[in-house]
Enzyme design. Structure first.
Site, PDB file in Angstrom:
ATOM      1  N   SER A   1      12.148  -9.841  29.961  1.00 29.23           N
ATOM      2  CA  SER A   1      12.691 -10.704  31.020  1.00 29.23           C
ATOM      3  C   SER A   1      13.716 -11.788  30.728  1.00 29.23           C
ATOM      4  O   SER A   1      14.728 -12.136  29.974  1.00 29.23           O
ATOM      5  CB  SER A   1      11.482 -11.853  31.141  1.00 29.23           C
ATOM      6  OG  SER A   1      10.697 -12.941  30.432  1.00 29.23           O
TER       7      SER A   1
ATOM      8  N   ALA B 236      15.296 -15.717  31.678  1.00 33.04           N
ATOM      9  CA  ALA B 236      14.979 -17.181  31.072  1.00 33.04           C
ATOM     10  C   ALA B 236      14.083 -17.798  32.466  1.00 33.04           C
ATOM     11  O   ALA B 236      14.487 -17.385  33.621  1.00 33.04           O
ATOM     12  CB  ALA B 236      16.146 -18.286  30.473  1.00 33.04           C
ATOM     13  N   ILE B 237      12.213 -18.233  31.743  1.00 36.10           N
ATOM     14  CA  ILE B 237      11.662 -18.560  33.026  1.00 36.10           C
ATOM     15  C   ILE B 237      12.124 -20.398  32.608  1.00 36.10           C
ATOM     16  O   ILE B 237      12.696 -21.132  33.394  1.00 36.10           O
ATOM     17  CB  ILE B 237      10.594 -18.506  32.719  1.00 36.10           C
ATOM     18  CG1 ILE B 237      10.757 -16.327  33.233  1.00 36.10           C
ATOM     19  CG2 ILE B 237       9.605 -18.871  33.959  1.00 36.10           C
ATOM     20  CD1 ILE B 237       8.952 -16.177  32.587  1.00 36.10           C
ATOM     21  N   THR B 238      11.600 -20.507  31.644  1.00 35.13           N
ATOM     22  CA  THR B 238      11.765 -21.935  31.403  1.00 35.13           C
ATOM     23  C   THR B 238      12.889 -22.311  30.388  1.00 35.13           C
ATOM     24  O   THR B 238      13.138 -23.531  30.432  1.00 35.13           O
ATOM     25  CB  THR B 238      10.557 -22.922  31.229  1.00 35.13           C
ATOM     26  OG1 THR B 238       9.865 -22.405  29.927  1.00 35.13           O
ATOM     27  CG2 THR B 238       9.772 -23.011  32.195  1.00 35.13           C
ATOM     28  N   SER B 239      13.256 -21.599  29.914  1.00 39.57           N
ATOM     29  CA  SER B 239      14.449 -21.357  28.710  1.00 39.57           C
ATOM     30  C   SER B 239      16.264 -21.122  29.437  1.00 39.57           C
ATOM     31  O   SER B 239      16.249 -21.237  30.446  1.00 39.57           O
ATOM     32  CB  SER B 239      13.922 -20.368  27.750  1.00 39.57           C
ATOM     33  OG  SER B 239      14.803 -19.476  28.214  1.00 39.57           O
TER      34      SER B 239
ATOM     35  N   THR C 186      15.746 -12.875  26.153  1.00 41.60           N
ATOM     36  CA  THR C 186      16.475 -11.581  26.160  1.00 41.60           C
ATOM     37  C   THR C 186      18.053 -11.206  26.449  1.00 41.60           C
ATOM     38  O   THR C 186      18.547 -10.654  26.545  1.00 41.60           O
ATOM     39  CB  THR C 186      15.267 -10.569  25.394  1.00 41.60           C
ATOM     40  OG1 THR C 186      14.741 -11.686  24.145  1.00 41.60           O
ATOM     41  CG2 THR C 186      16.208  -9.717  24.197  1.00 41.60           C
TER      42      THR C 186
ATOM     43  N   ASP D  74       4.289 -22.000  33.424  1.00 42.69           N
ATOM     44  CA  ASP D  74       4.458 -20.482  32.886  1.00 42.69           C
ATOM     45  C   ASP D  74       2.804 -20.529  32.639  1.00 42.69           C
ATOM     46  O   ASP D  74       2.437 -20.444  31.042  1.00 42.69           O
ATOM     47  CB  ASP D  74       5.012 -20.197  31.896  1.00 42.69           C
ATOM     48  CG  ASP D  74       5.174 -18.679  31.677  1.00 42.69           C
ATOM     49  OD1 ASP D  74       4.219 -17.519  31.705  1.00 42.69           O
ATOM     50  OD2 ASP D  74       5.501 -17.860  30.568  1.00 42.69           O
TER      51      ASP D  74
ATOM     52  N   SER E 257       1.315 -11.066  32.661  1.00 45.46           N
ATOM     53  CA  SER E 257       2.554 -10.821  33.425  1.00 45.46           C
ATOM     54  C   SER E 257       3.210  -9.316  32.063  1.00 45.46           C
ATOM     55  O   SER E 257       3.503  -8.511  31.905  1.00 45.46           O
ATOM     56  CB  SER E 257       3.293 -11.424  33.669  1.00 45.46           C
ATOM     57  OG  SER E 257       3.851 -11.806  32.320  1.00 45.46           O
TER      58      SER E 257
ATOM     59  N   LYS F   1       5.712 -23.984  23.365  1.00 43.84           N
ATOM     60  CA  LYS F   1       4.252 -23.499  24.307  1.00 43.84           C
ATOM     61  C   LYS F   1       2.865 -24.170  24.089  1.00 43.84           C
ATOM     62  O   LYS F   1       2.052 -24.622  24.585  1.00 43.84           O
ATOM     63  CB  LYS F   1       4.657 -22.445  25.202  1.00 43.84           C
ATOM     64  CG  LYS F   1       5.939 -21.920  26.292  1.00 43.84           C
ATOM     65  CD  LYS F   1       5.274 -20.938  27.089  1.00 43.84           C
ATOM     66  CE  LYS F   1       6.702 -20.713  27.767  1.00 43.84           C
ATOM     67  NZ  LYS F   1       6.871 -19.102  27.924  1.00 43.84           N
TER      68      LYS F   1
END
Lengths: 503, 503
Positions: free
Chosen positions: A194, A196-199, A203, A256, A264, A288
């Protein structure tokens, strides 16, 4: 119902907006910003109704490009009230803390994929599961349904393996090293990631610096057939697409929720036709997962979930108390990974260690290494230069680009942050480093990020560089430096954090 | 930062959308659907960035009408990254179930009013308070801050009284009768109401059938100076505007969390300069409050909250187990209220009783009736025709319109639902009646709704009309009739609800 002639508009409103002349709505029961159903000979979609005085004429309905495939200018379209999504009542059940039944979960997933839920409805669901959690039975249904609604990858050669990090530690670019090691041992490893969501960089964001990651199912099959591996963006292939819609709500909130995390990850594996997967669970302050106990609890859930959907899962609890390697941000991380493949000896130990351990487990699961000797085999492949060759193959097959670390461009604006005194580095805050990289523009600005010159335990003299911040924008760099001065991401022993001169 | 020339667009995107040519964004760190800050010589605003290929030229930025007052075509504007709203961290605290401190609540309220929160952020806050609740201290701060951020009404004559229903029972149009009774006794009663949140008609929706309700502070003062009373929409005067933004998120979810209920009601009273208020709490199956115990608990909270912000609150627990009167839906209710003022004897008893009891309490609080004799005085005023005259005065002063019940138009499409058998009406479902009225188009379609021909306990013969459904749209009427057949809102004793013919 109202009838209009379609007027194709060259604007992407993001929510399937349609635009009517306000005079056409007078006396009707249709109102601006209401959710409406648009029907044409080419299909139908749910959109939001906007009004204009002049942009479209009376009798016309402005439709965003891409709303209906193949719709023609001037074609007759019908506008109706959109039905309330069926999932709304199940979302409210979850808001009340109740357990959802399989068909209720299926309806929610289906309506997410069909884009029938507004941001308000979707956010209610995500926040409710964040607060109330979900039972394993619910998560299983969620994962299975998400894995079914979208493309499916099927493979001729088995086993098909995969490695996945739940994230939470900055600089976690190991997959760029692990995947080519495993692939060059002849094992199929079609890695989807995926963004970045919170980062500061997922990758997929990192890999995109070097090559295309937005590959469709056909293209992935071709790449994997040729190279045994790939490193692509999961959302680009329409694998478990619900996930990508959910992430759009999670990202602005920087949350998340665990049920979404579990479902997911596993949904993507189902859709990608994976047999074995290793889940990397970074543990430590600022990740996390706060401690080993929590890490094991999550690992057990992943293993149970995998079992119930037919995927063998192993988990690796890894140390995540400071960034992996020294680079944080898409281009910086891509450069560091390439350098590690080119010359493992000069690469940060933390990155090499992690990449090899995970590759080792996969070589054992894949049946090419004896249990206990996987890591040794991985090391040989890396140091022989075979992993670098394999990685270049993958980059080129995916449509890239850049295969040499010297060709990776970084942000043209940068500033160094020096140590204020002599001493030892006692801690590096994941959260503060991530926030600084994001403030500098990552992950959207691929060339933004933070490059650490020190790690925990490093000895420094006053004036030595602690880290360097990069950005493509002078304004964002300034803003990131300001944040860095306020948050002290790298602490040197004995440093005065706050001086109080008067009482 | 990017520079553009403003191009004024005749479109209202609702979220301050701005539109740039996609070629202008290439290589910049700005992305479609990102939140951006737009600055001009006339002020600044936060908006959402969209892209186009052709709608605006390179170098131009399309700006929706109304985004900045006075901005001129071709003027230079600057586009920057919008800062993340400060409230996001406090919203996340609430998501975690923590108690917010006064300055945190103030920041949230301020950013709601400044429209700095997206629907995703605002929904997270509302859903979190719905699930976790709020402490009285938090609600006090919320109410006070909401009451401060907007217009304030001040009055020369005191006391200033008010009556307010928390809603939950359909057909609750008593204010159209209570307000003119109190006003004609010489007491100041500037009644502001909301539009429907989860119901088929709010008092403001009903009043709007007869006259303007969208009055500004100046206009309200003039109306009240002349007549002692008014019946206006609270959102139109910018009293505690946070509430109106919050409602836009609550409405699609059909929720009304108690902390928001308490704080929004009292905030409006603070802003409206109210000294005494009576809160009507309808209790019974199908209302917001299930039983007396819950009703008393809510009443105590209202009284405590009032005390802590300096407003004397009395609560009236009223019976809400079936609709008040017979009409549900804006025009139907306006017509029924006018008929009750014109001829109280032929009006439904439930409506007259409720209107007089509430008026009686206010006459006592206002100091014009002895304790215990308020209702008698209210009755005299109503039956003398003075209340009708006062109501007409108010309607005309507000800019109306319609002062005769015969002039109120109903939906041109209607259908009657007959009783399937002889018997007695054993129950009327608030929820089902509301849903049918909404399905028929209420409150948006003012002429849609349900007119009951029976009440609980009525004796009916087979084929007698139970109720009539009105709508302005044939399509919606059909849909409402379908819903009515499925949900049996009016139950006749002994009616077969479901026949099972085989096992």
């Amino acid at each position: 119902m109202l009838f209009f002639k379609a007027k194709l508009l060259d604007i992407d409103l993001g929510n399937n907006g349609v635009i009517a002349n306000e005079r056409d709505l007078i006396g009707t029961e249709y109102y601006p910003q209401e959710r409406v159903l648009i029907e044409s000979s080419k299909g139908s979609f749910i959109g939001v109704l906007y009004t204009t005085k002049r942009m479209v004429k009376e009798g016309e309905l402005g439709i965003s490009r891409g709303s209906i495939e193949g719709i023609e200018e001037g074609e007759e379209v019908r506008l109706r009230h959109a039905p309330r999504p069926q999932s709304l009542r199940y979302i409210k059940k979850k808001m009340e803390g109740q357990i959802l039944r399989p068909h209720e979960i299926h309806t929610i997933v289906d309506e997410i994929v069909q884009k029938k839920l507004s941001n308000i409805e979707l956010t209610s669901f995500i926040v409710s599961t964040y607060i109330h959690g979900m039972e394993m039975g619910e998560i299983v249904e969620m994962a299975k349904r998400m894995g079914e609604t979208g493309d499916k990858l099927e493979w001729d050669k088995h086993p098909v393996v995969d490695v996945h990090s739940i994230g939470g530690v900055p600089g976690n670019k190991y997959a760029l090293i692990t995947v080519p090691i495993v692939a060059s041992a002849g094992i199929v490893i079609p890695k989807t990631s995926s963004r970045a969501i919170t980062s500061a960089a997922g990758t997929a964001d990192v890999m995109e610096v070097l090559t295309r990651v937005n590959l469709n199912a056909q293209e992935i099959k071709r790449v994997v057939k040729t190279t045994n591996g790939c490193l692509v963006w999961g959302g680009g292939v329409n694998l478990a697409p619900a996930d990508d819609i959910i992430i759009n709500v999670e990202r602005p909130l920087s949350i998340d929720p665990q049920p979404q995390l579990l479902s997911s990850v596993i949904a993507k594996k189902i859709a990608a036709g994976i047999n074995y997967t290793v889940i990397d669970i970074p543990v430590g302050p600022g990740t996390k997962i706060k401690n080993d106990r929590e890490g094991y609890a999550l690992a057990r859930k992943f293993i149970e979930l995998g079992e119930r959907v037919g995927i063998a899962v192993e988990c690796a609890i890894t140390y995540g108390g400071q960034p992996i390697g020294r680079a944080v941000g898409p281009a910086l991380e891509a450069k560091e990974a390439l350098m590690a493949l080119e010359d493992p000896n000069s690469a940060p130990k933390s990155l090499i260690e992690k990449s090899l351990s995970l590759a080792g487990i996969l070589l054992e699961l894949g049946g090419v290494a004896q249990v206990g000797s996987g890591m040794e085999m991985a090391k040989k492949i890396l140091y022989s230069g075979k992993a670098l060759e394999k990685f270049k193959e993958i980059v080129i097959e995916q449509g890239g680009g850049i295969t040499n670390s010297e060709d990776v461009e970084l942000g043209k604006y940068f500033e160094v942050i020096p140590s204020p005194k002599d001493g030892y580095v006692v801690s590096i805050s994941n959260k503060a480093i991530t926030n600084i990289a994001k403030e500098a523009g990552a992950p959207m600005d691929k060339k933004a990020g933070v490059l650490l010159y020190v790690k925990r335990g490093s000895k420094v003299n006053k004036g030595d560089i602690l880290y360097r911040i990069y950005s493509s924008s002078e304004e964002r760099l300034r803003s990131a430096v300001k944040l860095a001065r306020r948050t002290y991401p790298v602490r040197v022993e004995g440093m005065v954090i706050r001086r109080v001169s008067k009482f």
